[in-house]
Every structure is written in C-alpha cells, then in structure tokens.
Design a protein around this motif. Sequence first.
Motif, PDB file in Angstrom:
ATOM      1  N   GLY A   2      41.180  37.162  42.054  1.00 47.24           N
ATOM      2  CA  GLY A   2      42.238  38.044  41.489  1.00 47.24           C
ATOM      3  C   GLY A   2      42.167  38.433  39.829  1.00 47.24           C
ATOM      4  O   GLY A   2      43.045  38.630  39.273  1.00 47.24           O
ATOM      5  N   PHE A   3      40.622  38.235  39.510  1.00 43.77           N
ATOM      6  CA  PHE A   3      40.516  38.674  38.100  1.00 43.77           C
ATOM      7  C   PHE A   3      41.079  39.923  37.732  1.00 43.77           C
ATOM      8  O   PHE A   3      40.709  40.848  38.580  1.00 43.77           O
ATOM      9  CB  PHE A   3      39.135  38.516  37.757  1.00 43.77           C
ATOM     10  CG  PHE A   3      38.717  37.120  37.941  1.00 43.77           C
ATOM     11  CD1 PHE A   3      39.317  35.817  37.572  1.00 43.77           C
ATOM     12  CD2 PHE A   3      37.416  36.747  38.747  1.00 43.77           C
ATOM     13  CE1 PHE A   3      38.865  34.499  37.901  1.00 43.77           C
ATOM     14  CE2 PHE A   3      36.940  35.545  38.881  1.00 43.77           C
ATOM     15  CZ  PHE A   3      37.682  34.376  38.574  1.00 43.77           C
ATOM     16  N   ALA A  28      41.430  43.964  39.849  1.00 41.56           N
ATOM     17  CA  ALA A  28      41.328  45.176  39.520  1.00 41.56           C
ATOM     18  C   ALA A  28      40.701  45.281  38.107  1.00 41.56           C
ATOM     19  O   ALA A  28      40.278  44.255  37.475  1.00 41.56           O
ATOM     20  CB  ALA A  28      42.860  45.467  39.397  1.00 41.56           C
ATOM     21  N   VAL A  29      40.828  46.417  37.373  1.00 37.07           N
ATOM     22  CA  VAL A  29      40.443  46.554  36.112  1.00 37.07           C
ATOM     23  C   VAL A  29      41.311  47.731  35.410  1.00 37.07           C
ATOM     24  O   VAL A  29      41.900  48.615  35.858  1.00 37.07           O
ATOM     25  CB  VAL A  29      38.745  47.141  35.787  1.00 37.07           C
ATOM     26  CG1 VAL A  29      38.002  46.019  36.648  1.00 37.07           C
ATOM     27  CG2 VAL A  29      38.622  48.592  36.472  1.00 37.07           C
ATOM     28  N   ARG A  58      36.820  56.202  43.214  1.00 38.09           N
ATOM     29  CA  ARG A  58      35.381  55.401  43.185  1.00 38.09           C
ATOM     30  C   ARG A  58      35.468  53.983  43.056  1.00 38.09           C
ATOM     31  O   ARG A  58      34.773  52.885  43.990  1.00 38.09           O
ATOM     32  CB  ARG A  58      34.655  55.630  41.908  1.00 38.09           C
ATOM     33  CG  ARG A  58      33.190  55.225  41.922  1.00 38.09           C
ATOM     34  CD  ARG A  58      32.257  55.960  40.969  1.00 38.09           C
ATOM     35  NE  ARG A  58      32.355  55.397  39.659  1.00 38.09           N
ATOM     36  CZ  ARG A  58      31.448  54.614  39.061  1.00 38.09           C
ATOM     37  NH1 ARG A  58      30.294  54.462  39.582  1.00 38.09           N
ATOM     38  NH2 ARG A  58      31.571  54.097  37.711  1.00 38.09           N
ATOM     39  N   LEU A  59      36.439  53.292  42.519  1.00 38.55           N
ATOM     40  CA  LEU A  59      36.654  51.805  42.555  1.00 38.55           C
ATOM     41  C   LEU A  59      37.408  51.138  43.919  1.00 38.55           C
ATOM     42  O   LEU A  59      36.930  50.314  44.223  1.00 38.55           O
ATOM     43  CB  LEU A  59      37.480  51.280  41.101  1.00 38.55           C
ATOM     44  CG  LEU A  59      36.567  50.952  39.941  1.00 38.55           C
ATOM     45  CD1 LEU A  59      35.808  52.233  39.480  1.00 38.55           C
ATOM     46  CD2 LEU A  59      37.340  50.425  39.001  1.00 38.55           C
ATOM     47  N   LYS A  60      38.316  52.258  44.339  1.00 35.70           N
ATOM     48  CA  LYS A  60      38.781  51.871  45.516  1.00 35.70           C
ATOM     49  C   LYS A  60      37.724  51.507  46.658  1.00 35.70           C
ATOM     50  O   LYS A  60      37.995  50.800  47.663  1.00 35.70           O
ATOM     51  CB  LYS A  60      39.769  53.189  46.067  1.00 35.70           C
ATOM     52  CG  LYS A  60      40.609  52.690  47.129  1.00 35.70           C
ATOM     53  CD  LYS A  60      41.705  53.828  47.104  1.00 35.70           C
ATOM     54  CE  LYS A  60      42.469  53.540  48.590  1.00 35.70           C
ATOM     55  NZ  LYS A  60      43.540  54.482  48.918  1.00 35.70           N
ATOM     56  N   SER A  61      36.758  52.282  46.546  1.00 30.78           N
ATOM     57  CA  SER A  61      35.875  52.500  47.647  1.00 30.78           C
ATOM     58  C   SER A  61      35.012  51.037  47.731  1.00 30.78           C
ATOM     59  O   SER A  61      34.411  50.791  48.548  1.00 30.78           O
ATOM     60  CB  SER A  61      34.717  53.443  47.545  1.00 30.78           C
ATOM     61  OG  SER A  61      33.892  53.435  46.498  1.00 30.78           O
ATOM     62  N   ALA A  66      41.958  50.489  40.257  1.00 31.76           N
ATOM     63  CA  ALA A  66      41.563  51.014  38.722  1.00 31.76           C
ATOM     64  C   ALA A  66      43.091  51.436  38.002  1.00 31.76           C
ATOM     65  O   ALA A  66      43.570  52.223  38.522  1.00 31.76           O
ATOM     66  CB  ALA A  66      40.554  51.946  38.892  1.00 31.76           C
ATOM     67  N   PHE A  67      43.286  50.752  37.147  1.00 31.86           N
ATOM     68  CA  PHE A  67      44.529  51.343  36.189  1.00 31.86           C
ATOM     69  C   PHE A  67      43.811  52.285  35.400  1.00 31.86           C
ATOM     70  O   PHE A  67      42.853  51.563  34.585  1.00 31.86           O
ATOM     71  CB  PHE A  67      45.213  50.049  35.624  1.00 31.86           C
ATOM     72  CG  PHE A  67      45.990  49.288  36.570  1.00 31.86           C
ATOM     73  CD1 PHE A  67      47.199  49.672  37.116  1.00 31.86           C
ATOM     74  CD2 PHE A  67      45.295  48.060  37.180  1.00 31.86           C
ATOM     75  CE1 PHE A  67      47.929  49.007  38.131  1.00 31.86           C
ATOM     76  CE2 PHE A  67      46.198  47.279  37.975  1.00 31.86           C
ATOM     77  CZ  PHE A  67      47.116  47.656  38.567  1.00 31.86           C
ATOM     78  N   VAL A  68      44.086  53.312  34.952  1.00 34.25           N
ATOM     79  CA  VAL A  68      43.546  54.129  34.050  1.00 34.25           C
ATOM     80  C   VAL A  68      44.326  54.187  32.768  1.00 34.25           C
ATOM     81  O   VAL A  68      45.315  54.525  32.738  1.00 34.25           O
ATOM     82  CB  VAL A  68      43.495  55.721  34.908  1.00 34.25           C
ATOM     83  CG1 VAL A  68      42.734  56.647  33.824  1.00 34.25           C
ATOM     84  CG2 VAL A  68      42.521  55.506  36.086  1.00 34.25           C
TER      85      VAL A  68
END
Length: 255
Positions: A2-3, A28-29, A58-61, A66-68
Amino acid sequence: MGFIDSHIHTIFLSWGELLDLAYSGYEAVITVAYTPYVPRSRESLADHFEHLMLEVDRLKSVGLRAFVGVGIHPRCFRPELINGYVEVLREYLPRADVLGEVGLESCSDVEVELLRKQLGLAKELGKPAIIHTPRANKVKALKTALKVIEEVGVPEDKVIIDHLTISNEIIELVKGRSFYIGMTIQQGKASVKDLIYIIEEHSDLLDRVVINSDAGRDPSDPLAVATAYEELADEGYVTEALKIASINVKKVIKP
C-alpha cells in the motif's frame, strides 16, 4: 503493502515503469503538474492539465490509483500570462485532487504573488497543496512559503512542503507547525540516512513526514518510496517506515 508516492510525474513514465510500481506494492501515487517548458498560452497550460487528467485511467489499467495535482510550477510560467494561467487553474482545480506542484524557486515577488493566488484557490475549494522548494535558497523559500500560507489562511494540515532536507535551521522551522514535511528520496535531496536521523533524533516529527520519488523527466528512481521502506524495515523501523511511506499522506489526501 500500500505504498503511496506523494510526488511523482507519471506523464514522463513508461508503461513498464508503471507496472513496476504496481508489482512493487504501490496502492496509489499523487501525479503532479510540471512541464520542462514554459507554456506559451493559457491553452498550452490547459492541454497539460488535460494530459494529467488522462493519467487516472492509464494508471487504473495497471491497478494504481492516481490522485491528480494541477498547478503552475515556479519554473514554468510567463509573468505576463499569470492572470490567464490562474483562470485555467480555476477551471481545472475542482476536477483535481490536489493543488500542485506549486511553490517557489527564486522567491521573486512575482513567484510569491503567483503562489498566493494559487493557494487562495486551494483554500476556496478545500484542496490540499503540494509546495515545491528549490535546491538553493531552501531556508528562504521555506520561510517565504510559510508566510504566504499564513497570509492566505490555508490550514497547514492540508499542505505538504516538499523537497525539504535536513539542517538544524530547517528542523527548527518545522517544529511546532502542522504542515507535512515532504522528503524526496533522490541524490542531492534527501536520503534514507536522513529519515533514520529523524526517527532517532526527532521522533516528534514522524507523524508529519511523507516521502516521494519526484520521478519523471530527470534522473530518479520511480521505486524510491518502496526502496526506502525496505531499507528502513531492514534497520528495524517497520512501523515508522509504514507511516512515512503510506499512512501519513493519507491524512492529507483522505482517499
């Protein structure tokens, strides 16, 4: 595990690098705004923000959230276009999770005014903010950023002041405050040795430390958060490592 990488520029990362994050235990990032050029118009900035919004799918795939972050970086603006840039930000920030990456580089009057305008929008919309500090003049930038935060009235517990390094003066400036201490694990910025120093000598700060890679266009390690966690865990600091690699940043973004 969970990083969460609290500051990364995924628009510059390849598909393979995103898979590496997913396979290495990332949850997540926070992918933030930055262009290696100065947008020549408000439309150019809007295109950059649209690109960032596309990162969510893209990250979900690859199984990452992704938190934007959208914002105007202190190295990426034309003074004569500030009002137009801020209008674009006003349009996109409600769709984003975070204001960022914003901040200070030279601490010029125009940079300070731009930061003030952007933090004002974040306060209005209730968005957290990620504030850049430069490699040079870091203490001056930190003092100036804190002054602007106070003037605008942004709650400190919704702010990450990023790329902070370890010195007696910086330690004194962050003590007794409530903003989050962003540390970039990258050559010339912060190191695992610095994290161990905080754990052992300034444990009262530990609940406010978040780490990141700042990976993107320039030399960096996209897996820096996971690597730092592993090195700290090997030294016996498992609980502390989990705080700075995941738990603390969740208090800012509240997923």
